[in-house]
Design an enzyme around this catalytic site. Sequence first.
Site, PDB file in Angstrom:
ATOM      1  N   ASP B 487      -1.051  -0.010   5.533  1.00 23.31           N
ATOM      2  CA  ASP B 487      -0.638   0.075   4.130  1.00 23.31           C
ATOM      3  C   ASP B 487      -0.724  -1.270   3.414  1.00 23.31           C
ATOM      4  O   ASP B 487      -0.630  -1.327   2.191  1.00 23.31           O
ATOM      5  CB  ASP B 487       0.816   0.578   4.042  1.00 23.31           C
ATOM      6  CG  ASP B 487       0.879   2.087   3.836  1.00 23.31           C
ATOM      7  OD1 ASP B 487       0.012   2.631   3.143  1.00 23.31           O
ATOM      8  OD2 ASP B 487       1.806   2.708   4.374  1.00 23.31           O
ATOM      9  N   CYS B 488      -0.826  -2.320   4.165  1.00 18.30           N
ATOM     10  CA  CYS B 488      -0.795  -3.659   3.577  1.00 18.30           C
ATOM     11  C   CYS B 488      -2.171  -4.288   3.390  1.00 18.30           C
ATOM     12  O   CYS B 488      -2.267  -5.419   2.934  1.00 18.30           O
ATOM     13  CB  CYS B 488       0.078  -4.572   4.428  1.00 18.30           C
ATOM     14  SG  CYS B 488       1.800  -4.064   4.368  1.00 18.30           S
TER      15      CYS B 488
END
Lengths: 815, 815
Positions: B487-488
């Site tokens: 997600d990063c």
Amino acid sequence: MKYGYFDDKAREYVITRPDTPMPWINYIGCEGYFGILSATAGGYSYYKDARLRRLTRGRYNNVPLDFGGRYIYVRDNADGSFFSPSWMPVRGKLDDYSCRHGMGYSVISGKKNGIAASTRYFVPMGENLEIWDFTVTNERAESADLSIFSIAEFCLWDAQDDATNFQRNFSTGQVEVEDEVIYHKTEYRERRNHFAWFACSEKLTGFDTQREAFLGPWRGWEDPKAVAEGKSGDSIAHGWQPVASNHIKLSLKPGETRRIVFVLGYHENPRDQKFDPPNSQTINKKLVKPTIAKFRDPKNVDAAFAALKENWDTLLGKIQVQTPDVHTDRMVNVWNAYQCMATFNMSRSASTFESGIGRGLGFRDSNQDLLGFVHMVPERARQRILDLAATQFASGGAYHQYQPMTKKGNNDIGGGFNDDPHWLIIGVAQYLKETGDFSILDEKVPFDTTPGTEVPLYEHLRRSIQYALDNIGPHGLPLIGQADWNDCLNLNCFSDEPGQSFQCLKGATDGKTAESVFIGGLMVLSCKELAGVAKAAGKPGDVETYLELAQKMDETVRKHGWDGEWFLRAYDNFGKKIGSHENEEGKIYIEPQGFCVIAGIGVEDGTARKALDSVNKHLATKHGIVLQQPAYTRYYIELGEISSYPPGYKENAGIFCHNNPWVIIAETILGNGDQAHDYYTRICPSAREEISDLHKNEPYVFSQMIAGKDAPTHGEAKNSWLTGTAAWTFFAATAYILGIRAEYDGLRVQPVIPKAWDGFTATRVFRGVTFDISVKRAGKGNRVALTVDGKAIDGTIVPLPKDGAKTVKVEAVLS
Amino acid sequence: MKYGYFDDKAREYVITRPDTPMPWINYIGCEGYFGILSATAGGYSYYKDARLRRLTRGRYNNVPLDFGGRYIYVRDNADGSFFSPSWMPVRGKLDDYSCRHGMGYSVISGKKNGIAASTRYFVPMGENLEIWDFTVTNERAESADLSIFSIAEFCLWDAQDDATNFQRNFSTGQVEVEDEVIYHKTEYRERRNHFAWFACSEKLTGFDTQREAFLGPWRGWEDPKAVAEGKSGDSIAHGWQPVASNHIKLSLKPGETRRIVFVLGYHENPRDQKFDPPNSQTINKKLVKPTIAKFRDPKNVDAAFAALKENWDTLLGKIQVQTPDVHTDRMVNVWNAYQCMATFNMSRSASTFESGIGRGLGFRDSNQDLLGFVHMVPERARQRILDLAATQFASGGAYHQYQPMTKKGNNDIGGGFNDDPHWLIIGVAQYLKETGDFSILDEKVPFDTTPGTEVPLYEHLRRSIQYALDNIGPHGLPLIGQADWNDCLNLNCFSDEPGQSFQCLKGATDGKTAESVFIGGLMVLSCKELAGVAKAAGKPGDVETYLELAQKMDETVRKHGWDGEWFLRAYDNFGKKIGSHENEEGKIYIEPQGFCVIAGIGVEDGTARKALDSVNKHLATKHGIVLQQPAYTRYYIELGEISSYPPGYKENAGIFCHNNPWVIIAETILGNGDQAHDYYTRICPSAREEISDLHKNEPYVFSQMIAGKDAPTHGEAKNSWLTGTAAWTFFAATAYILGIRAEYDGLRVQPVIPKAWDGFTATRVFRGVTFDISVKRAGKGNRVALTVDGKAIDGTIVPLPKDGAKTVKVEAVLS
């Protein structure tokens, strides 16, 4: 019982025992850097926006309620015992304690076992930092070896995210420590260009930047490991919870006093100069170091404090009164004015009751707040007006709130609160009367903060009325929309699921039936005010237009808004009356009674008097006037949030103080000074000081609400500080009871004071001229005869001196 | 050092000192009523949704970190001293303390001055309530006069609103007290039809429902006034903070034991039966009273506890193993399976690190979590799959999250996380292999939870691949969208202002360039799995289609996703490689190495081995495998959140445990059992128990992250309990190291265990049949020879017995 006393001369409230019924707070900072500070050193700080730039952490509704703050510990190294001069967080018995809440500063002092310590907290003018100016005196006969520990817990900037997103935040915390200064730089490595810093005037014995290193495992603020052991951990925070703690060892001879200045600051670097060296990840400290050096020097601290005092002398000097009533004096001269500045600065964002992460600036709130501060800071009022108007839509409607950092309308709430546009007119009119600065009407202001849509501010005012005309209901009264001034009377929402907004739920109705008599009254006033603006600004065509509209709405209100003994409140979505004797509950509401009379409706034909008599009969209690009666005993989906409160609380028949001054003003308009001042006294915090155990909130500022007669806790106050009550009570007391009010062509002096008063004196600075006013009562009535600089004049308006004189002497005789 | 020990037989972790480095929690409840419970009785409870139906208040990141919970005080009325058997909140020295965290219950015991007390906390199956089953024994030689006080602090339902909106909430709190039962009914008068209740098996001496009446002003949980004075206030809450406290006086003879059952419950009434009498505002208690009566009787409490035990015996009985490694055994048999049920129940909502008010159920998370619990609760897995699929769009894309109460996609986050759709296929395939329930493929499931759009679930799986085909980038690799599994890693957002979402910021790019090699690998696997589904479901045409797509993407990944020594991670928005030797930082990432090998890419040509050797060389540490190297030392706007973390934390080169089992599985695929089990052990919490001071988190559950080698706190764990690590490590250990995995046509037994192991035994319940498995090592290799019920079979898949037998005996010989 009382927990302190007013030191009127020093403009301080002195709290003499720390266990006040609620945290009794003060604010430090009045420009860009702000802090909440309780009498036991609790609270937090922020830069401009309490949600997005929170500097230190606040835990609301904590156990105890107020736990966490700007704490200093004094440790006796001889036996390891320690105390906090602010009582909290250590608590335990102190030999002496006091907190002096003053104008923008507080001094908290405590003594134990012959060691007396005191901290003066304040924010220097023009700086983004706070000072903890600490002194400690050894009153013992022998020397004392002491360790002083300070502690501040950093918030990771976004207070909402900081309080919820630990799976990220426990990994992001970063600090630097250089030259004994602690720099908090969480997220500085990425998108932020700001950091906090904590510095001390003394050489440090040690420091901590990791909370758990300072506290030790499973220990609270009341018993930190570092303090208990007399030794800091010199910890560097990597993630978790960054803090700033300093440890200073002192050896004090008998009678010796030492001073330590702690400074907590905020700094923004230019985005292209964040790092030093530029390709490193080290904070560029070049631009902040001069400030740090300056305030580590106590001499500069003294100068800054003197400047702060001077600032408040100037602000409060705009109006000073001496009346027979001590409560009136101290509220008008000191505390109510001070509270008005707080509502200007904070709007409704940060207090014991406002977490600082909820609301933006309210369109309605901020326009009303202006009544309380425009005489003190007209330049800042001007900017506030332009910011507010820029969130108006081209339709004349307005965003209900806007965000203080971006100054953009808040889309979550949107618009459709149909009273909103009128308040802009009332705010602007007051600004014009106070300043005579008609240039503001020509300022180009956009709609919905959209570049390219700019029109003169005056056109915004016209749109406000146009919006009202475009939103008229079946009886010719204004449609209410999502809600009017009473955010909790929601006639178009029909909310039936928990978590739904009571105000913003759409689609239940077409919004074309429910009408507000209150907005009717408000519109009469706003049309008259706009006519006044038009006249003063030299737009004679508009004067007639708006006076006609006022007249027409006045007639409509009297025809369709009158219930026989009082003004109706509204018509609901089914065309059914609200606030009528026909209702089983909620037969009479306060808002239209006060406001219609202020607007002049029914003053001539006696209905105004009848309405106010009904208020007295049905709504007045010894603790103030309740919002409506009888309280709603169950939830009415067609009325919304008002009926969601237990009877006697908040809008459901609580004493909602904000609208009490409307009745006060209305009583003065009808010439009833005794009743006006009596109502004023009932909600006046100073007058309620003796019943602090019941009232609970601070006795130096107004609260939003006092529990009504239907509540088991009748007389208990809630939501102090940030309330429209501040501006309206100040306005009611100064402009209507004392009768000193700004007009386009001069300063009106037309008091409506209690019969028992033999007069009063006042000083009022108006458009740069100081008016020395002396009022003497010669008879029981309200007739005013004015003498200006020794010459009798007609009417009640003192014109500005034509000769450029800077002082005017006004003598008024009441008969 | 250790803070307790595993009692493997009892399936308990026994904490022997309360000052654990972090709160070490357990969960109670596994159906609709849930609670977090720390070893010192901290934590809170909720019904279904930790944000919207919070029953008791939690204060996260408190000081101390874990303060507030389900506390019981034992007061010696002879001298007024008191203690808490759970140590907190009173703290102080106990003569004895233990906390036994078991399967869905915890027993916390403490002794002081000859008074021994113990509380068993649990939630009965099928009930919306929690039991505090308290016993106290007088071990003194003389009688003891005791007062027992309980305390629970109610949350006003919406945990976010409760923690921020005090100007309303301090006025809304309401309770009823009837027959000594405390009912918390805030907002019941309006839109809610649910309330909480607190009851006790004993006659009460007193009670409190107003927090400040119980605590006294400025006092904390550690020293409540009621307890200190030995007297409850019998207070009724009107606003402020409702609580439930009971006071029971007991006189105990020497050696005597008494038991008190406290029960905290949640109840919903039908909307048309809220009040009794119907036109009153009094809660209708008719429907809840039988439940209250039932659990005030200790006999029924005993029966409920026995039923809970039986439930967990059944769930954990689905797979039990005995290996030479105690850590593998206790994780597989007890704790990892238990943690998998926690991730099923909680997703990522409520833990020490998750505040319960942030996130819904993740599409990606929940599909992966399924790998860990489908064998235990297949019916509930089935519903979860259908709920997830219903948040898919017609395009095949999917909402990234959905809300557990409404089951609707979360619009704040939206879709465009291009790995999401693939996980649905992987989850469904696993469900089918485990259950053989192909009827799920025919279930009609809507898109975007919109009625009328229903298509068979199988069509949803096809759309998942279609979405991928519609989102292919310049190199033929899948476009990454907002982010993929990581997600990063945000290649299309270019976030430059604090507060912006790193994932959801739109408009910086057209999204048509940045590609993910990881999704490439994932797509190879999902296409193969969908081909497998098609084959098993009798859709032969689709088999070829998806195998061809898998083959094509396999070639693309090997051509454009290979860096020479390892798989690339991605191409950024400028077409530049990420995770390449060409980069200065972030040269090699873990995700594509593990996942491409799992997908079978490069297994034949040696690139898979090369990739895993590079992982070992560049990423492996003694505390686990870090996510990438070298860590990003500064923020890269074109990479996003990954570079927002300080080096060594979270995705920026932390040991992100979730992807470690991908490498573990990959190593087993390449036949390297030693390396696989070694990696497993490095992150295995039980194996890290001895370094609890460094690891900090619970030694009985996996954490999401362990600080990497670039971090100053290398080895320190964060974000325990709610992590995809649970499912993947369970899956890696059972299905790949032990090699027992569900297939369409039977149970595969194909272990890849360490060379030093001489074998293991296991019991696995698969489609209602119990497989007794015995594995013996005859040589150092992984070749498997199977004997089933005494008969040798070909291959490694044990078919289900054709004769309907309920047990199968499997012997495997490795050579």
